[in-house]
Enzyme design. Sequence first.
Site, PDB file in Angstrom:
ATOM      1  N   HIS A 141      -5.575   2.037   3.147  1.00  0.00           N
ATOM      2  CA  HIS A 141      -5.559   3.329   3.729  1.00  0.00           C
ATOM      3  C   HIS A 141      -5.972   3.884   4.915  1.00  0.00           C
ATOM      4  O   HIS A 141      -5.769   4.608   5.739  1.00  0.00           O
ATOM      5  CB  HIS A 141      -5.936   4.154   2.452  1.00  0.00           C
ATOM      6  CG  HIS A 141      -7.343   4.562   2.697  1.00  0.00           C
ATOM      7  ND1 HIS A 141      -8.344   3.602   1.487  1.00  0.00           N
ATOM      8  CD2 HIS A 141      -8.497   5.276   3.318  1.00  0.00           C
ATOM      9  CE1 HIS A 141      -9.656   4.004   1.908  1.00  0.00           C
ATOM     10  NE2 HIS A 141      -9.711   4.977   2.773  1.00  0.00           N
ATOM     11  N   ASP A 171      -5.828  -1.915  -2.293  1.00  0.00           N
ATOM     12  CA  ASP A 171      -6.175  -1.236  -0.908  1.00  0.00           C
ATOM     13  C   ASP A 171      -6.983  -1.754   0.074  1.00  0.00           C
ATOM     14  O   ASP A 171      -7.946  -1.586   0.641  1.00  0.00           O
ATOM     15  CB  ASP A 171      -6.879   0.050  -1.375  1.00  0.00           C
ATOM     16  CG  ASP A 171      -7.138   1.244  -0.376  1.00  0.00           C
ATOM     17  OD1 ASP A 171      -6.309   1.171   0.687  1.00  0.00           O
ATOM     18  OD2 ASP A 171      -7.877   2.050  -0.237  1.00  0.00           O
ATOM     19  N   SER A 249     -14.982   3.859   4.650  1.00  0.00           N
ATOM     20  CA  SER A 249     -14.051   3.253   3.917  1.00  0.00           C
ATOM     21  C   SER A 249     -13.954   1.989   4.790  1.00  0.00           C
ATOM     22  O   SER A 249     -13.663   1.938   5.989  1.00  0.00           O
ATOM     23  CB  SER A 249     -12.780   4.056   4.044  1.00  0.00           C
ATOM     24  OG  SER A 249     -12.693   5.110   3.133  1.00  0.00           O
TER      25      SER A 249
END
Length: 531
Positions: A141, A171, A249
């Site tokens: 993402h 992901d 992230s």
Amino acid sequence: MPVSRRAIQIAIGLGLVSVGLLAGILFMLVTAPEPLGPDRQLRPRIELGGNTVALPRASANDSAATPVADPSLRDLNGAFRRVAERVRPTVVFIQIESQRSEERTFQFDGDMERFMPPRMRQSVGSGVILSAEGHIVTNQHVVEQAQAIRVTLPDKRQYEARVIGTDPSTDLAVIKVDADEPLPTAPLGNSDNLRVGDWVVAVGNPFRLTSTVTAGIVSALGRQVDIIDDTFSIEDFIQTDAAINPGNSGGALVNLNGELVGINTAIATESGSYEGYGFAVPTQLMQRVVTDLIEFGEVQRGYLGVSIEEVDAERAERLRMDRIQGVYVGTVRPGGAADLAGLQNGDVVLAIDGRPINAPNTLQSAVAQRRPGESMELRIWRDGAMQTKRVNLMGRDAMAYQEWMADLEGPADSTNRPPDAPGPTNPPSSPPESDATTNLPAWGIGLRALSDTHRTAFGVDEGAYVVFVENGGRAHTAGLVRDVVLTHVADEPVADAADAQRRFESSTSDRVLVRTQRRDGTGAFYEIERP
């Protein structure tokens, strides 16, 4: 000579005065503060709740004082320092530029309507260097729809990066920079060795605060929180209370040995920021995904060919189990890996290769760490007794799974679930076809015979289905992609995979021209350099 009365009174008065003076001097000596010297400082005074309190000041000799902290705490402090020093150089700051996906904007000028091109969107994230050559793992993402990627190292060197491959199911993504010298890499740890309560350290770039280090513990293992939006989502997260925020992230979660045990991926929050619940993809799953992305550009994932469900107290009692454990097999796909190994509807999977399995997502993760063709030993519960089955996994391109997969790629439906996914499903009853793959390692491709599903989907009667294209191979360099049908090789029509292999091997040209057809009916040509 007799002393006069007057003289006696004067003497007594002088004596009393002397005694008073001596008493005053003694009182001053006792109550006066000690004189200031090189080792004495005035102490500041503050008021707390109306009471004056003197705060102590450190003296020059305090460094030689006896430490207050327990030696074990000082050792822990040193461990955190060593971890930070070891890991920070391997965690990078990623800046992404992508096109905004919101509705187009129009500007009105009288009767004229003019189109305004979409603005560029900028976002940031983190990544961990895995190879000295510049391979970096991050979240899918983070780099999704990226048109430009800039990577900044902790020493402030900057590089442009390109995407090597992504895996929406976990992901995860791999990007690469071309550095002018070998890059520092993060040592890999074994996430299977983590236990709840272990110390962990998160390193990343929250809110653009580069190289930020936070600490916490492992709060839980094997978490599924339904945050990955993909049909084949695999969630087996490490949960931690180490502070993770937007920008973290793709960053590192490491143990106190400074070994990478997870890739920070998401947080559970109502405010949009850290609230004590962070989630990381474990390295045992990450390594498997990254290896395939670097080698093939995609993940080659094995499937059991079953639909699975939780085992609750009621089900355990009905199956005569002595305790609540395992994962219930709701449906076995005919001709799939589980079916060929002898699994049946109603079995309970207790362990895979000796590892206890007590949740559907744990089973999914264990299977997802293996490639098609690899085997695994399942301990199952059936008819009140335990049995052992050895399963050879199949890939998603196996003929036995083709119709199932085609259904999943169609309109969303609550009954359409992938193999090994929780929940009920209605598998098709068509007989399985041969799923043998014809590998052409010199060319870097894998081919397979067409199924009826392929013929319908691609609108062709003959050809060879391209199962995979090896990342960095000759076909990949030429631009060939997977999930297409090879219809011509060297200007000659191809009947099947074996025919395509013969034509590749018999070609004498330096470059072999191939033609493919996509699912939408469009064709494409590629020139592949001869080995």
